[in-house]
Scaffold this motif. Structure first.
Motif, PDB file in Angstrom:
ATOM      1  N   ILE A 199      48.491 -41.643  40.254  1.00  0.00           N
ATOM      2  CA  ILE A 199      48.888 -40.707  39.200  1.00  0.00           C
ATOM      3  C   ILE A 199      47.917 -40.730  38.025  1.00  0.00           C
ATOM      4  O   ILE A 199      47.467 -39.680  37.552  1.00  0.00           O
ATOM      5  N   PHE A 200      47.565 -41.925  37.559  1.00  0.00           N
ATOM      6  CA  PHE A 200      46.757 -42.034  36.330  1.00  0.00           C
ATOM      7  C   PHE A 200      45.276 -42.296  36.585  1.00  0.00           C
ATOM      8  O   PHE A 200      44.457 -42.103  35.687  1.00  0.00           O
ATOM      9  N   GLY A 201      44.938 -42.762  37.781  1.00  0.00           N
ATOM     10  CA  GLY A 201      43.539 -43.036  38.074  1.00  0.00           C
ATOM     11  C   GLY A 201      42.703 -41.763  38.124  1.00  0.00           C
ATOM     12  O   GLY A 201      43.225 -40.662  38.271  1.00  0.00           O
ATOM     13  N   ASN A 202      41.391 -41.936  37.968  1.00  0.00           N
ATOM     14  CA  ASN A 202      40.462 -40.801  38.024  1.00  0.00           C
ATOM     15  C   ASN A 202      40.705 -39.800  36.899  1.00  0.00           C
ATOM     16  O   ASN A 202      40.424 -38.604  37.042  1.00  0.00           O
ATOM     17  N   GLY A 203      41.196 -40.289  35.779  1.00  0.00           N
ATOM     18  CA  GLY A 203      41.418 -39.412  34.630  1.00  0.00           C
ATOM     19  C   GLY A 203      40.124 -38.834  34.077  1.00  0.00           C
ATOM     20  O   GLY A 203      40.155 -37.886  33.284  1.00  0.00           O
ATOM     21  N   THR A 204      38.997 -39.390  34.511  1.00  0.00           N
ATOM     22  CA  THR A 204      37.695 -38.865  34.087  1.00  0.00           C
ATOM     23  C   THR A 204      37.551 -37.392  34.448  1.00  0.00           C
ATOM     24  O   THR A 204      36.849 -36.645  33.764  1.00  0.00           O
ATOM     25  N   VAL A 205      38.204 -36.972  35.517  1.00  0.00           N
ATOM     26  CA  VAL A 205      38.148 -35.561  35.926  1.00  0.00           C
ATOM     27  C   VAL A 205      38.580 -34.660  34.776  1.00  0.00           C
ATOM     28  O   VAL A 205      37.955 -33.625  34.516  1.00  0.00           O
ATOM     29  N   LEU A 206      39.631 -35.055  34.070  1.00  0.00           N
ATOM     30  CA  LEU A 206      40.120 -34.251  32.949  1.00  0.00           C
ATOM     31  C   LEU A 206      39.078 -34.168  31.840  1.00  0.00           C
ATOM     32  O   LEU A 206      38.852 -33.097  31.269  1.00  0.00           O
ATOM     33  N   PHE A 207      38.433 -35.295  31.564  1.00  0.00           N
ATOM     34  CA  PHE A 207      37.401 -35.337  30.524  1.00  0.00           C
ATOM     35  C   PHE A 207      36.216 -34.445  30.881  1.00  0.00           C
ATOM     36  O   PHE A 207      35.683 -33.734  30.026  1.00  0.00           O
ATOM     37  N   VAL A 208      35.786 -34.514  32.143  1.00  0.00           N
ATOM     38  CA  VAL A 208      34.620 -33.728  32.586  1.00  0.00           C
ATOM     39  C   VAL A 208      34.953 -32.239  32.578  1.00  0.00           C
ATOM     40  O   VAL A 208      34.127 -31.408  32.186  1.00  0.00           O
ATOM     41  N   PHE A 209      36.151 -31.886  33.001  1.00  0.00           N
ATOM     42  CA  PHE A 209      36.593 -30.489  32.976  1.00  0.00           C
ATOM     43  C   PHE A 209      36.539 -29.939  31.549  1.00  0.00           C
ATOM     44  O   PHE A 209      36.022 -28.841  31.306  1.00  0.00           O
ATOM     45  N   ILE A 210      37.064 -30.702  30.598  1.00  0.00           N
ATOM     46  CA  ILE A 210      37.061 -30.283  29.198  1.00  0.00           C
ATOM     47  C   ILE A 210      35.629 -30.153  28.686  1.00  0.00           C
ATOM     48  O   ILE A 210      35.293 -29.210  27.953  1.00  0.00           O
ATOM     49  N   ALA A 211      34.761 -31.088  29.076  1.00  0.00           N
ATOM     50  CA  ALA A 211      33.360 -31.045  28.654  1.00  0.00           C
ATOM     51  C   ALA A 211      32.691 -29.761  29.136  1.00  0.00           C
ATOM     52  O   ALA A 211      31.957 -29.102  28.382  1.00  0.00           O
ATOM     53  N   GLY A 212      32.950 -29.392  30.393  1.00  0.00           N
ATOM     54  CA  GLY A 212      32.391 -28.150  30.927  1.00  0.00           C
ATOM     55  C   GLY A 212      32.941 -26.930  30.217  1.00  0.00           C
ATOM     56  O   GLY A 212      32.202 -25.973  29.935  1.00  0.00           O
ATOM     57  N   TYR A 213      34.223 -26.952  29.928  1.00  0.00           N
ATOM     58  CA  TYR A 213      34.877 -25.833  29.238  1.00  0.00           C
ATOM     59  C   TYR A 213      34.251 -25.620  27.860  1.00  0.00           C
ATOM     60  O   TYR A 213      33.873 -24.498  27.488  1.00  0.00           O
ATOM     61  N   LEU A 214      34.113 -26.701  27.111  1.00  0.00           N
ATOM     62  CA  LEU A 214      33.572 -26.595  25.759  1.00  0.00           C
ATOM     63  C   LEU A 214      32.084 -26.264  25.765  1.00  0.00           C
ATOM     64  O   LEU A 214      31.589 -25.562  24.874  1.00  0.00           O
ATOM     65  N   PHE A 215      31.368 -26.761  26.771  1.00  0.00           N
ATOM     66  CA  PHE A 215      29.944 -26.435  26.873  1.00  0.00           C
ATOM     67  C   PHE A 215      29.751 -24.930  27.026  1.00  0.00           C
ATOM     68  O   PHE A 215      28.922 -24.320  26.338  1.00  0.00           O
ATOM     69  N   GLN A 216      30.523 -24.321  27.911  1.00  0.00           N
ATOM     70  CA  GLN A 216      30.385 -22.881  28.114  1.00  0.00           C
ATOM     71  C   GLN A 216      30.834 -22.122  26.862  1.00  0.00           C
ATOM     72  O   GLN A 216      30.211 -21.138  26.472  1.00  0.00           O
ATOM     73  N   TYR A 217      31.883 -22.616  26.225  1.00  0.00           N
ATOM     74  CA  TYR A 217      32.411 -21.942  25.044  1.00  0.00           C
ATOM     75  C   TYR A 217      31.388 -21.886  23.912  1.00  0.00           C
ATOM     76  O   TYR A 217      31.307 -20.901  23.180  1.00  0.00           O
ATOM     77  N   LEU A 218      30.593 -22.952  23.792  1.00  0.00           N
ATOM     78  CA  LEU A 218      29.609 -23.036  22.725  1.00  0.00           C
ATOM     79  C   LEU A 218      28.210 -22.597  23.166  1.00  0.00           C
ATOM     80  O   LEU A 218      27.271 -22.650  22.355  1.00  0.00           O
ATOM     81  N   SER A 219      28.069 -22.179  24.409  1.00  0.00           N
ATOM     82  CA  SER A 219      26.746 -21.864  24.948  1.00  0.00           C
ATOM     83  C   SER A 219      26.112 -20.631  24.297  1.00  0.00           C
ATOM     84  O   SER A 219      24.895 -20.452  24.360  1.00  0.00           O
ATOM     85  N   GLY A 220      26.916 -19.789  23.656  1.00  0.00           N
ATOM     86  CA  GLY A 220      26.372 -18.615  22.985  1.00  0.00           C
ATOM     87  C   GLY A 220      25.437 -18.981  21.853  1.00  0.00           C
ATOM     88  O   GLY A 220      24.522 -18.225  21.509  1.00  0.00           O
ATOM     89  N   TYR A 231      23.669 -21.851  21.964  1.00  0.00           N
ATOM     90  CA  TYR A 231      22.892 -22.956  22.530  1.00  0.00           C
ATOM     91  C   TYR A 231      21.437 -22.906  22.088  1.00  0.00           C
ATOM     92  O   TYR A 231      20.761 -21.878  22.197  1.00  0.00           O
ATOM     93  N   ASP A 232      20.966 -24.045  21.591  1.00  0.00           N
ATOM     94  CA  ASP A 232      19.559 -24.244  21.258  1.00  0.00           C
ATOM     95  C   ASP A 232      19.178 -25.619  21.802  1.00  0.00           C
ATOM     96  O   ASP A 232      19.808 -26.622  21.447  1.00  0.00           O
ATOM     97  N   VAL A 233      18.192 -25.664  22.672  1.00  0.00           N
ATOM     98  CA  VAL A 233      17.867 -26.895  23.384  1.00  0.00           C
ATOM     99  C   VAL A 233      17.647 -28.064  22.424  1.00  0.00           C
ATOM    100  O   VAL A 233      18.241 -29.143  22.591  1.00  0.00           O
ATOM    101  N   LYS A 234      16.817 -27.858  21.413  1.00  0.00           N
ATOM    102  CA  LYS A 234      16.472 -28.939  20.500  1.00  0.00           C
ATOM    103  C   LYS A 234      17.701 -29.432  19.740  1.00  0.00           C
ATOM    104  O   LYS A 234      17.966 -30.643  19.679  1.00  0.00           O
ATOM    105  N   LYS A 235      18.464 -28.501  19.167  1.00  0.00           N
ATOM    106  CA  LYS A 235      19.654 -28.882  18.402  1.00  0.00           C
ATOM    107  C   LYS A 235      20.689 -29.563  19.300  1.00  0.00           C
ATOM    108  O   LYS A 235      21.344 -30.536  18.886  1.00  0.00           O
ATOM    109  N   TYR A 236      20.836 -29.045  20.516  1.00  0.00           N
ATOM    110  CA  TYR A 236      21.816 -29.605  21.455  1.00  0.00           C
ATOM    111  C   TYR A 236      21.458 -31.048  21.803  1.00  0.00           C
ATOM    112  O   TYR A 236      22.311 -31.942  21.768  1.00  0.00           O
ATOM    113  N   MET A 237      20.205 -31.282  22.164  1.00  0.00           N
ATOM    114  CA  MET A 237      19.769 -32.617  22.565  1.00  0.00           C
ATOM    115  C   MET A 237      19.860 -33.607  21.405  1.00  0.00           C
ATOM    116  O   MET A 237      20.282 -34.755  21.585  1.00  0.00           O
TER     117      MET A 237
END
Length: 332
Positions: free
Chosen positions: A41-62, A64-70
């Motif tokens: 039930i609780f194991g592999n909770g990293t999946v939730l974190f990675v999903f959120i990371a992808g969601y927010l990355f796309q949301y802020l991609s408009g 996106y500036d490589v230098k500022k992002y890095m």
């Protein structure tokens, strides 16, 4: 626009991660079946974190500036990772050898041991995530181009299938990257098409269906699979991401959980340090009780609350003392 439902989701995700790791605090020899249920039930909770990371990355991609992002990731993720890793690496190199490293690891010179610990994250239970997510940062320019082209999302089922066949890689960080790529991409996809997807996920029948799929995956893994990190668990956690996304979107207008918001505000800091406190609790119990305490659901809940509370106070104090510079130190 601030996405309240995703921010609240971060509070849920960090709770899953801490709870999954708190299972190791207790002795489950008299409750083996319960331990397996809880790990599923609780194991592999990293999946939730990675999903959120992808969601927010796309949301802020408009914007996106490589230098500022890095530079941002270097300051807010890599810098605290380097600092917070120091006690764990010192302990793993000079005091007690880690059993999860490969054979011959401790035959390397000390500087090489330190180097490999940093690039694998094996010195502290939860910190393997940082070298893995760093690979996503490095390929972010490509991800932005693929997102804008949109065709990459047609292949999402293929990437999910690949994730099912390629497990988490342990010290092989690139395998973990491949394993979690579909999760990150699913988060990006849900954000890219959020206007349509949110309307579907927020419906009562969608929430009930996804909840049923999550439960089904839990039952299938328990009765028909070996281990607790199988491909069924991955699928179950993907359904769980969509379930919480739909539920939180549905509840957002009527209800705002202040506790989830508080946890979300400091979630990355809690992630960075919670393994240290779990280890400290285990050492304390071993010293004063001589062995681990028998586990049950109530004790797991209590331990999770205790660890989250201690971590929250620690991160809050660091923020209070160092103000804006706290993100360089503890990630929040």
């Amino acid at each position: 626009m601030f996405l309240n439902y995703i921010h609240s989701f971060r509070g849920i995700a960090i709770t899953y991660i801490v709870a999954g790791h708190c299972v190791s605090i207790f002795d489950w020899s008299d409750a083996v079946a319960l331990e397996r249920w809880l790990k599923i039930i609780f194991g592999n909770g990293t999946v939730l974190f990675v999903f959120i990371a992808g969601y927010l990355f796309q949301y802020l991609s408009g914007k996106y500036d490589v230098k500022k992002y890095m530079i941002s990731k270097l300051k807010n993720v890599i810098s605290p990772y380097i600092l917070i890793s120091i006690p764990g690496i010192y302990f793993s190199v000079f005091i007690q050898q880690r059993g999860i490293v490969w054979d011959g690891f401790y035959d390397y010179p000390i500087w090489e041991q330190i180097f490999y610990f940093y690039i694998t994250g094996l010195h502290v239970t939860a910190l393997w995530f940082i070298p893995m997510i760093t690979l996503f940062y490095l390929v972010s320019p490509l991800l932005v181009k693929l997102d804008r082209n949109k065709k990459i999302y047609y292949f999402l089922p293929v990437f999910i299938a690949i994730s099912c066949f390629i497990p988490r890689g342990g010290y092989l960080v690139y395998l973990s990257f491949v394993h979690f790529f579909s999760v990150y991409l699913l988060g990006m996809c849900c954000c890219r098409y959020k206007d349509k997807i949110n309307e579907i996920l927020r419906k009562t029948r969608s929430v009930l269906l996804l909840g049923s799929l999550v439960i089904s995956c839990i039952v299938i893994e328990y009765y028909f699979m070996q281990g607790t990190m199988t491909w069924v668990n991955l699928l179950g956690k993907l359904f769980l991401c969509l379930f919480y996304l739909g539920l939180l979107i549905r509840l957002e207008v009527k209800y705002k959980n202040k506790l989830l918001v508080l946890l979300a505000n400091l979630s990355f800091g809690i992630y960075f340090i919670h393994s240290y406190y779990i280890t400290a609790v285990k050492l304390f119990i071993d010293k004063y009780w001589g062995n681990y305490i028998g586990g049950d659901v109530f004790k797991l809940i209590l331990a999770t609350i205790l660890i989250v509370l201690i971590c929250y106070i620690t991160v809050w104090l660091v923020k209070l003392i160092f103000a804006k510079k706290s993100r360089l130190i503890i990630g929040s």
